[in-house]
Design a protein around this motif. Structure first.
Motif, PDB file in Angstrom:
ATOM      1  N   LEU A  46       0.451  -1.110  -0.165  1.00 26.98           N
ATOM      2  CA  LEU A  46       0.340   0.238   0.102  1.00 26.98           C
ATOM      3  C   LEU A  46       0.301   0.845   0.088  1.00 26.98           C
ATOM      4  O   LEU A  46       1.739   1.211   0.780  1.00 26.98           O
ATOM      5  CB  LEU A  46      -0.798   0.174   1.314  1.00 26.98           C
ATOM      6  CG  LEU A  46      -1.797   0.790   1.525  1.00 26.98           C
ATOM      7  CD1 LEU A  46      -2.974   1.148   0.345  1.00 26.98           C
ATOM      8  CD2 LEU A  46      -2.487   1.091   2.414  1.00 26.98           C
ATOM      9  N   SER A  47       0.702   2.204  -1.004  1.00 24.72           N
ATOM     10  CA  SER A  47       1.505   3.240  -0.983  1.00 24.72           C
ATOM     11  C   SER A  47       0.647   4.512   0.203  1.00 24.72           C
ATOM     12  O   SER A  47      -0.182   3.981   0.255  1.00 24.72           O
ATOM     13  CB  SER A  47       1.157   4.009  -2.580  1.00 24.72           C
ATOM     14  OG  SER A  47       1.514   5.253  -2.409  1.00 24.72           O
ATOM     15  N   LEU A  48       1.972   4.967   0.486  1.00 24.64           N
ATOM     16  CA  LEU A  48       1.052   6.112   1.576  1.00 24.64           C
ATOM     17  C   LEU A  48       1.404   7.354   0.865  1.00 24.64           C
ATOM     18  O   LEU A  48       1.062   8.122   2.198  1.00 24.64           O
ATOM     19  CB  LEU A  48       2.420   5.888   2.704  1.00 24.64           C
ATOM     20  CG  LEU A  48       2.574   4.517   3.633  1.00 24.64           C
ATOM     21  CD1 LEU A  48       3.780   4.450   4.672  1.00 24.64           C
ATOM     22  CD2 LEU A  48       1.140   3.730   3.937  1.00 24.64           C
ATOM     23  N   GLY A  49       1.316   7.646  -0.965  1.00 24.68           N
ATOM     24  CA  GLY A  49       1.186   8.994  -0.959  1.00 24.68           C
ATOM     25  C   GLY A  49       2.042   9.563  -0.827  1.00 24.68           C
ATOM     26  O   GLY A  49       1.864  11.005  -1.510  1.00 24.68           O
ATOM     27  N   ASP A  50       3.281   9.482  -0.148  1.00 25.18           N
ATOM     28  CA  ASP A  50       4.485  10.451   0.146  1.00 25.18           C
ATOM     29  C   ASP A  50       5.485   9.474  -0.801  1.00 25.18           C
ATOM     30  O   ASP A  50       6.627  10.314  -0.190  1.00 25.18           O
ATOM     31  CB  ASP A  50       4.645  10.513   1.313  1.00 25.18           C
ATOM     32  CG  ASP A  50       5.030   9.423   2.001  1.00 25.18           C
ATOM     33  OD1 ASP A  50       4.596   8.767   0.936  1.00 25.18           O
ATOM     34  OD2 ASP A  50       5.302   9.468   3.285  1.00 25.18           O
ATOM     35  N   GLY A  51       5.277   8.900  -1.810  1.00 28.04           N
ATOM     36  CA  GLY A  51       6.673   7.835  -2.736  1.00 28.04           C
ATOM     37  C   GLY A  51       7.084   7.187  -1.553  1.00 28.04           C
ATOM     38  O   GLY A  51       7.802   6.198  -1.819  1.00 28.04           O
ATOM     39  N   THR A  52       6.122   6.520  -0.408  1.00 27.67           N
ATOM     40  CA  THR A  52       6.810   5.434   0.050  1.00 27.67           C
ATOM     41  C   THR A  52       5.859   4.267   0.366  1.00 27.67           C
ATOM     42  O   THR A  52       4.478   4.753  -0.121  1.00 27.67           O
ATOM     43  CB  THR A  52       7.610   5.912   1.824  1.00 27.67           C
ATOM     44  OG1 THR A  52       5.763   5.953   2.375  1.00 27.67           O
ATOM     45  CG2 THR A  52       8.554   6.929   1.709  1.00 27.67           C
ATOM     46  N   ALA A  53       6.293   3.041   0.770  1.00 34.02           N
ATOM     47  CA  ALA A  53       4.710   2.124   0.512  1.00 34.02           C
ATOM     48  C   ALA A  53       5.148   1.025   1.258  1.00 34.02           C
ATOM     49  O   ALA A  53       6.150   1.556   2.290  1.00 34.02           O
ATOM     50  CB  ALA A  53       4.967   1.843  -0.983  1.00 34.02           C
ATOM     51  N   VAL A  54       4.342   0.286   2.150  1.00 38.76           N
ATOM     52  CA  VAL A  54       4.202  -0.275   3.043  1.00 38.76           C
ATOM     53  C   VAL A  54       3.750  -1.765   3.071  1.00 38.76           C
ATOM     54  O   VAL A  54       2.422  -1.500   2.386  1.00 38.76           O
ATOM     55  CB  VAL A  54       3.805   0.219   4.697  1.00 38.76           C
ATOM     56  CG1 VAL A  54       2.095   0.341   3.989  1.00 38.76           C
ATOM     57  CG2 VAL A  54       3.648  -1.027   5.462  1.00 38.76           C
ATOM     58  N   ASN A  55       4.373  -2.760   3.296  1.00 34.76           N
ATOM     59  CA  ASN A  55       3.548  -4.095   3.413  1.00 34.76           C
ATOM     60  C   ASN A  55       3.170  -4.448   3.885  1.00 34.76           C
ATOM     61  O   ASN A  55       2.997  -4.293   5.568  1.00 34.76           O
ATOM     62  CB  ASN A  55       4.716  -5.390   2.844  1.00 34.76           C
ATOM     63  CG  ASN A  55       5.635  -5.103   1.582  1.00 34.76           C
ATOM     64  OD1 ASN A  55       5.227  -4.428   0.769  1.00 34.76           O
ATOM     65  ND2 ASN A  55       6.910  -5.467   1.950  1.00 34.76           N
ATOM     66  N   LEU A  56       1.582  -4.838   3.353  1.00 35.64           N
ATOM     67  CA  LEU A  56       0.491  -5.120   5.164  1.00 35.64           C
ATOM     68  C   LEU A  56       0.448  -6.746   4.571  1.00 35.64           C
ATOM     69  O   LEU A  56      -0.659  -7.136   3.601  1.00 35.64           O
ATOM     70  CB  LEU A  56      -0.796  -4.603   4.631  1.00 35.64           C
ATOM     71  CG  LEU A  56      -0.038  -2.608   5.382  1.00 35.64           C
ATOM     72  CD1 LEU A  56      -1.355  -1.905   4.554  1.00 35.64           C
ATOM     73  CD2 LEU A  56       0.191  -2.528   6.163  1.00 35.64           C
ATOM     74  N   VAL A  57      -0.303  -7.530   5.566  1.00 32.49           N
ATOM     75  CA  VAL A  57      -0.644  -8.176   5.251  1.00 32.49           C
ATOM     76  C   VAL A  57      -2.567  -8.246   5.219  1.00 32.49           C
ATOM     77  O   VAL A  57      -2.985  -7.310   5.963  1.00 32.49           O
ATOM     78  CB  VAL A  57      -0.720  -9.506   7.230  1.00 32.49           C
ATOM     79  CG1 VAL A  57      -1.293 -10.568   6.970  1.00 32.49           C
ATOM     80  CG2 VAL A  57       0.699 -10.204   6.997  1.00 32.49           C
ATOM     81  N   VAL A  58      -2.863  -9.759   4.040  1.00 32.86           N
ATOM     82  CA  VAL A  58      -4.146  -8.615   3.367  1.00 32.86           C
ATOM     83  C   VAL A  58      -5.170  -9.740   4.546  1.00 32.86           C
ATOM     84  O   VAL A  58      -5.287 -10.999   5.192  1.00 32.86           O
ATOM     85  CB  VAL A  58      -4.544  -9.511   2.266  1.00 32.86           C
ATOM     86  CG1 VAL A  58      -6.188  -9.040   1.823  1.00 32.86           C
ATOM     87  CG2 VAL A  58      -3.947  -8.466   1.178  1.00 32.86           C
ATOM     88  N   ASP A  59      -5.881  -9.172   5.280  1.00 29.37           N
ATOM     89  CA  ASP A  59      -6.654  -9.449   6.488  1.00 29.37           C
ATOM     90  C   ASP A  59      -8.049  -9.647   6.051  1.00 29.37           C
ATOM     91  O   ASP A  59      -8.948  -8.507   6.128  1.00 29.37           O
ATOM     92  CB  ASP A  59      -6.599 -10.191   7.872  1.00 29.37           C
ATOM     93  CG  ASP A  59      -7.984  -9.868   8.483  1.00 29.37           C
ATOM     94  OD1 ASP A  59      -8.575 -11.126   7.954  1.00 29.37           O
ATOM     95  OD2 ASP A  59      -8.006  -9.620  10.004  1.00 29.37           O
ATOM     96  N   LEU A  60      -8.959 -10.564   5.142  1.00 29.65           N
ATOM     97  CA  LEU A  60     -10.555 -10.651   4.594  1.00 29.65           C
ATOM     98  C   LEU A  60     -11.122 -10.022   5.928  1.00 29.65           C
ATOM     99  O   LEU A  60     -12.604  -9.292   5.177  1.00 29.65           O
ATOM    100  CB  LEU A  60     -11.018 -11.707   4.180  1.00 29.65           C
ATOM    101  CG  LEU A  60     -12.060 -11.938   3.933  1.00 29.65           C
ATOM    102  CD1 LEU A  60     -12.446 -11.118   2.646  1.00 29.65           C
ATOM    103  CD2 LEU A  60     -12.181 -13.641   3.040  1.00 29.65           C
ATOM    104  N   ASN A  61     -11.333 -10.217   6.976  1.00 23.36           N
ATOM    105  CA  ASN A  61     -12.941 -10.034   8.465  1.00 23.36           C
ATOM    106  C   ASN A  61     -12.139  -8.967   9.077  1.00 23.36           C
ATOM    107  O   ASN A  61     -12.554  -8.386   9.680  1.00 23.36           O
ATOM    108  CB  ASN A  61     -12.050 -11.296   8.859  1.00 23.36           C
ATOM    109  CG  ASN A  61     -12.759 -12.101   8.523  1.00 23.36           C
ATOM    110  OD1 ASN A  61     -13.639 -12.392   7.308  1.00 23.36           O
ATOM    111  ND2 ASN A  61     -12.234 -13.589   7.683  1.00 23.36           N
ATOM    112  N   SER A  62     -10.798  -8.527   8.929  1.00 23.46           N
ATOM    113  CA  SER A  62     -10.025  -7.011  10.004  1.00 23.46           C
ATOM    114  C   SER A  62     -11.352  -6.373   9.552  1.00 23.46           C
ATOM    115  O   SER A  62     -11.134  -5.730   8.648  1.00 23.46           O
ATOM    116  CB  SER A  62      -9.055  -6.775  10.360  1.00 23.46           C
ATOM    117  OG  SER A  62      -8.595  -6.031  10.788  1.00 23.46           O
ATOM    118  N   PRO A  63     -11.869  -5.228  10.595  1.00 20.74           N
ATOM    119  CA  PRO A  63     -12.552  -3.549   9.899  1.00 20.74           C
ATOM    120  C   PRO A  63     -11.200  -2.792   9.922  1.00 20.74           C
ATOM    121  O   PRO A  63     -12.649  -1.504   9.883  1.00 20.74           O
ATOM    122  CB  PRO A  63     -13.494  -3.369  11.619  1.00 20.74           C
ATOM    123  CG  PRO A  63     -12.561  -4.329  12.772  1.00 20.74           C
ATOM    124  CD  PRO A  63     -12.032  -5.369  12.184  1.00 20.74           C
TER     125      PRO A  63
END
Length: 374
Positions: A46-63
């Protein structure tokens, strides 16, 4: 007379060239998701909109979207945003907005502070993606609400939650981009790279739309998130005795991108080749015409060069009334969650292909010339 015709022609030319055509709006947002071979979880960048990005675990159920670090500014405890997040007061002297959430990997409750930052992602026009090598042409949400947490997992620094809440990812996207639909789709690859479509569906779904089945779904934290009602289970076209009581008219089948399989540890294994003719398992949903079929590919997990194991387990006498459909059983299908109507669309397959075959996450030639910034 000639001068009048010339004036009319010039007026018509100015009128037609200055009138801007109706813009072609994107069909959905898009985030690529890659299967991590060590943890068997799906990781989105996921891009943080400032030229950097972060890897996130996909969780179908987390709100919530949980980000370790992520910058942004704290949201005050007396703000409207904090009220939307259904915050809890862990410290009466603190002005921070504390949100109760859960680590989906360990299933341990935790809390984190609500922050306000920005995110950016590609848009899908039904044919191609925006350029994923820069922020030009990316859709941006600013401000974007996320929970700042200390959670990390195998290099991922947080969670991309697709569950439901007033500050969920889909709620914020729908508010920011009103032309998108209140739905999201998954196409998770068993090999490498799949995708998450935010607000729409991938265009190739139309090629086999007649094979898409639909059934109502529910979302409840008591059942772990999204689930559908299973009226019966068939093996070799024979109904199993589910021993349902009057107080339990159905079994809930919940979906999980965190649990790789519905097992642990494996109990029944075969030498490759010995699994030939393994029966399919049918989850009969709202009617006999709506069936989630799990064939040998969905049920048998390779654990070595010459061994496969059954990817389901006998729940025994402690069965709690639900089935977990893990990531292995979700791969290389299209799942579309229509949040507005609580309808799940799903395919048994995608025409003999894997989700990786569609080139998600790569530059697919056509670009948008304009950023959609909110």
């Amino acid at each position: 007379m000639a001068s009048i015709n010339l004036i009319f022609f010039l007026f018509f030319l100015v009128l037609t060239t200055s009138a801007s055509p109706n813009p072609i709006l994107p069909k959905s947002g898009f985030i690529s998701a890659v299967k991590d071979p060590s943890s068997l979880q799906y990781v989105a960048k996921l891009s943080l909109g400032d030229g950097t990005a972060v890897n996130l675990v996909v969780d179908l159920n987390s709100p919530h979207v949980l980000i370790h670090g992520g910058g942004g500014v704290p949201v005050g405890s007396s703000s409207l945003e904090c009220a939307m997040a259904e915050s809890v007061r862990t410290n009466p002297n603190s002005k921070a907005c504390s949100v109760r959430t859960r680590n989906p990997i360990s299933n341990i409750p935790m809390s984190g502070e609500l922050h306000e930052g920005k995110v950016a992602f590609e848009m899908w026009d039904g044919v191609s993606l925006t350029n994923n090598n820069s922020n030009n042409g990316l859709a941006k949400i600013d401000p974007f609400l996320f929970v700042k947490s200390q959670m990390t997992s195998n290099g991922a620094k947080g969670v991309l939650g697709l569950g439901q809440s007033r500050i969920s990812l889909m709620s914020q996207i729908f508010v920011a981009f009103g032309f998108l639909k209140m739905r999201f789709s998954l196409c998770l690859s068993s090999i490498s790279q799949g995708g998450i479509f935010l607000g729409g569906s991938p265009n190739f779904v139309s090629k086999f739309s007649s094979k898409i089945k639909h059934t109502p779904f529910d979302y409840s934290e008591d059942f772990g998130g999204y689930y559908v009602r299973v009226n019966s289970i068939k093996i070799f076209d024979k109904k199993m005795d589910l021993q349902l009581g009057d107080d339990e008219p159905f079994i809930a089948a919940r979906f999980s991108t965190i649990a790789p399989y519905t097992v642990g540890p494996f109990g029944t294994c075969f030498v490759k080749g010995g699994e030939d003719g393994f029966p399919a398992v049918d989850l009969v949903l709202q009617s006999e015409m709506v069936v989630w079929r799990m064939d040998g590919r969905d049920l048998l997990v390779p654990v070595g060069d010459d061994v496969v194991c059954l990817g389901v387990v006998n729940g025994g006498f402690s069965r709690r009334g639900f089935i977990t459909v893990g990531g292995f059983q979700l791969e290389d299908r299209v799942l579309e969650f229509d949040l507005g109507n609580s309808i799940l669309g799903f395919s048994d397959s995608i025409g003999g292909k894997t989700c990786n075959d569609f080139g998600f996450g790569f530059d697919l030639s056509e670009k948008f010339s304009e950023s959609f910034v909110v």
